[in-house]
Design an enzyme around this catalytic site. Structure first.
Site, mmCIF file in Angstrom:
data_model
loop_
_atom_site.group_PDB
_atom_site.id
_atom_site.type_symbol
_atom_site.label_atom_id
_atom_site.label_comp_id
_atom_site.label_asym_id
_atom_site.label_seq_id
_atom_site.Cartn_x
_atom_site.Cartn_y
_atom_site.Cartn_z
ATOM 1 N N LYS A 293 61.736 39.908 34.592
ATOM 2 C CA LYS A 293 61.011 40.806 33.694
ATOM 3 C C LYS A 293 61.856 41.989 33.236
ATOM 4 O O LYS A 293 61.722 42.459 32.109
ATOM 5 C CB LYS A 293 59.734 41.300 34.389
ATOM 6 C CG LYS A 293 58.782 40.180 34.851
ATOM 7 C CD LYS A 293 58.320 39.310 33.715
ATOM 8 C CE LYS A 293 57.224 38.333 34.115
ATOM 9 N NZ LYS A 293 57.679 37.258 34.976
ATOM 10 N N LYS B 287 56.009 46.374 39.292
ATOM 11 C CA LYS B 287 55.931 44.949 38.984
ATOM 12 C C LYS B 287 57.100 44.190 39.592
ATOM 13 O O LYS B 287 58.221 44.704 39.657
ATOM 14 C CB LYS B 287 55.945 44.702 37.465
ATOM 15 C CG LYS B 287 54.663 45.061 36.748
ATOM 16 C CD LYS B 287 54.748 44.593 35.307
ATOM 17 C CE LYS B 287 53.437 44.741 34.578
ATOM 18 N NZ LYS B 287 53.519 44.216 33.192
ATOM 19 N N GLU C 271 56.954 50.303 35.118
ATOM 20 C CA GLU C 271 56.492 50.572 33.757
ATOM 21 C C GLU C 271 55.451 51.681 33.815
ATOM 22 O O GLU C 271 54.703 51.785 34.791
ATOM 23 C CB GLU C 271 55.817 49.338 33.144
ATOM 24 C CG GLU C 271 56.730 48.256 32.688
ATOM 25 C CD GLU C 271 55.949 47.092 32.076
ATOM 26 O OE1 GLU C 271 56.606 46.208 31.536
ATOM 27 O OE2 GLU C 271 54.707 47.080 32.157
ATOM 28 N N ASN D 146 55.877 34.550 28.782
ATOM 29 C CA ASN D 146 55.624 33.416 29.668
ATOM 30 C C ASN D 146 56.288 32.186 29.081
ATOM 31 O O ASN D 146 55.978 31.771 27.963
ATOM 32 C CB ASN D 146 54.121 33.175 29.839
ATOM 33 C CG ASN D 146 53.496 34.200 30.765
ATOM 34 O OD1 ASN D 146 54.007 34.462 31.848
ATOM 35 N ND2 ASN D 146 52.409 34.803 30.335
ATOM 36 N N ARG E 73 56.132 28.944 29.381
ATOM 37 C CA ARG E 73 55.395 27.732 29.748
ATOM 38 C C ARG E 73 54.118 27.667 28.921
ATOM 39 O O ARG E 73 53.789 28.600 28.191
ATOM 40 C CB ARG E 73 55.029 27.770 31.233
ATOM 41 C CG ARG E 73 54.293 29.061 31.610
ATOM 42 C CD ARG E 73 53.750 29.051 33.015
ATOM 43 N NE ARG E 73 53.310 30.363 33.465
ATOM 44 C CZ ARG E 73 52.191 30.962 33.129
ATOM 45 N NH1 ARG E 73 51.359 30.364 32.290
ATOM 46 N NH2 ARG E 73 51.868 32.159 33.604
ATOM 47 N N VAL F 121 47.298 28.779 30.787
ATOM 48 C CA VAL F 121 45.980 28.277 31.195
ATOM 49 C C VAL F 121 45.050 28.238 29.987
ATOM 50 O O VAL F 121 44.319 27.266 29.763
ATOM 51 C CB VAL F 121 45.378 29.168 32.308
ATOM 52 C CG1 VAL F 121 43.944 28.748 32.644
ATOM 53 C CG2 VAL F 121 46.244 29.138 33.563
ATOM 54 N N ARG G 249 36.892 31.009 32.768
ATOM 55 C CA ARG G 249 37.524 30.286 33.874
ATOM 56 C C ARG G 249 36.536 30.161 35.032
ATOM 57 O O ARG G 249 36.105 31.167 35.609
ATOM 58 C CB ARG G 249 38.771 31.022 34.351
ATOM 59 C CG ARG G 249 39.850 31.192 33.295
ATOM 60 C CD ARG G 249 41.132 31.691 33.933
ATOM 61 N NE ARG G 249 42.150 32.031 32.943
ATOM 62 C CZ ARG G 249 43.421 32.251 33.227
ATOM 63 N NH1 ARG G 249 43.827 32.186 34.491
ATOM 64 N NH2 ARG G 249 44.285 32.557 32.287
#
Length: 448
Positions: A116, A158, A200, A290, A292, A295, A338
């Site tokens: 990141k 993070k 951050e 991200n 990928r 979801v 979800r």
């Protein structure tokens, strides 16, 4: 085009990938742990290979076993889905060495965007606005605390290798910093094997907006609009929408162009997301990429009519994008809830067990991605996500009304789920007016 693909995942995303492959005439190989022997994805695939015991570290994270299963089955490609090895650069590199196509970006991009801190630096060089924070990777408490004092509180700690809300802590004062930094660092080490951290400035009352990106191997990059993922609990998304009620056409166009610029700066290929925070003054900041499929990809499919899984496969097979930015049209409004096997009344405690009764609603504009069936036993070893309930209609108001009906009709007995909790969120007046930020659920629960 590939003739056979191994799906290196489980649950509803594995089922989703297998179905897309079937429609494309591609054979599939499923992998499963001993706990997933009766799982739906293992039953739907053309072939299924057991790769180890129940715990993910002994099965779904065993790279060598997955590669061996791929080579033995004759599969030419691996689709990693999300989670597990989907953002693991070593796995992507091993696939390349074994002459197996990895359906995702290459090792270098995963490394650059998965770290990141490195991703932030890449975006700053490309003139993409980022949240004020550190440029260097942090390992030592003393140095991190000094930089936190420079940036100013509240601040977000993070994990550089993080994701899914793990390795993250909000710090409101210097007195809290030591304990929360060490806690986040240990959590990151346990989850990702990497305790590198960065800082951050924490932007309170912001929205979480992400843009879906598709990029082929010929330099063509498009975005498919945005998703609003602001309804979160402990940085875990619960409800997502496309498009966002907070963006007008001008801001949407601007942020979309910046997202494409960010993907080009990363030399990105395949599907990914550029994630932003949007404050109450309309200022936006890059937070991460991200590398990928997400979801929540299904709601983008509902409003664009573009099958993201099929596009991923085509790109990995060397095909150029078949459409341009001006061909992308956003139609109507989509919402996803979800469904998790958990008990909100007991602090969202996971609730594995056997599904004794299962009724899945249907109708126009209703989509449910799940691996559930009546009699299926949900293992205790994995993520609690068991279904994604999605609706699509002409307007946000109509989509909300449709979601209320679907959640009211859904039956999953034998285990506890968060269905009633989601129904209450959808009914909430603040949600219905679209006045939501990442603090919404905490406010709903009376914790702020």
């Amino acid at each position: 085009m590939f003739k056979k693909i191994l799906v290196a995942n489980r649950g509803e995303i594995a089922v989703r990938i297998i179905r897309a492959c079937r429609e494309m005439g591609i054979q599939t190989v499923a992998i499963y742990s001993t706990a997933d022997e009766q799982a739906l994805h293992a039953q739907l695939a053309d072939e299924a290979v057991c790769i180890g015991p129940a715990y993910a570290k002994d099965s779904y994270l065993k790279m060598e076993r997955i590669l061996s299963a791929t080579l033995a089955s004759g599969a030419e490609a691996i689709h990693p889905g999300f989670g597990f090895l989907s953002e693991n650069s070593k796995f992507a590199q091993l696939c390349e060495k074994c002459n197996i196509a990895f359906i995702g970006p290459n090792k270098d991009v995963i490394d650059r965007m998965g770290d990141k801190a490195c991703a932030r630096n890449t975006m700053m060089e490309a003139k993409v606005p980022v949240v004020p924070g550190t440029k260097e990777p942090l390992h030592e408490l003393k140095r991190a605390k000094a930089l936190a004092n420079e940036i100013g509180y509240p601040i977000m700690i993070k994990a550089s290798a993080g994701g899914g809300g793990r390795g993250m802590r909000i710090v409101h004062s210097e007195e809290e910093f030591d304990n929360l930094f060490e806690t986040a660092r240990q959590e990151a080490k346990n989850a990702f094997g990497d305790d590198t951290m960065y800082l951050e400035r924490y932007i309170s009352g912001a929205r979480h907006i992400e843009f879906q990106i598709l990029a082929d191997q010929f330099g063509n990059v498009v975005h498919l609009g945005e998703r609003d993922c602001s309804v979160q609990r402990r940085h875990q998304k619960m409800i997502e929408e496309a498009p966002s009620a907070a963006l007008n056409e001008s801001l949407r166009k601007e942020m979309g162009e910046v997202a494409v610029m960010a993907a080009k700066a990363a030399n990105y290929t395949n599907a990914g997301t550029i994630e932003f925070l949007l404050d109450d003054k309309g200022r936006y900041y890059f937070i991460e990429m991200n590398t990928r499929i997400q979801v929540e990809h299904g709601i983008t499919e509902l409003v664009t009519g573009i099958d993201l899984i099929k596009e991923q496969i085509k790109i990995a097979a060397g095909e150029p994008l078949s459409f341009k930015q001006e061909d992308v049209r956003i139609a109507g409004h989509a919402i996803e809830c979800r469904i998790n096997a958990e008990c909100p009344e007991r602090g969202f405690l996971p609730s594995p067990g056997t599904v004794t009764e299962f009724h899945m609603p249907g109708g126009f504009g209703v989509r449910i991605d799940t691996m559930l069936y009546e009699g299926y036993t949900i293992p205790r070893y994995y993520d609690s996500l068991i279904a994604k309930v999605m609706v699509h209609d002409k307007t946000r108001e109509e989509a909300i009304a449709k979601m209320q009906g679907v959640l009211g009709e859904l039956i999953i007995d034998g285990i506890e789920t968060n269905t009633d909790f989601l129904y209450q969120l959808i009914q909430n007046k603040q949600f219905q007016t679209g006045n939501i930020t990442t603090n919404f659920i905490e406010q709903f629960l009376g914790k702020e």
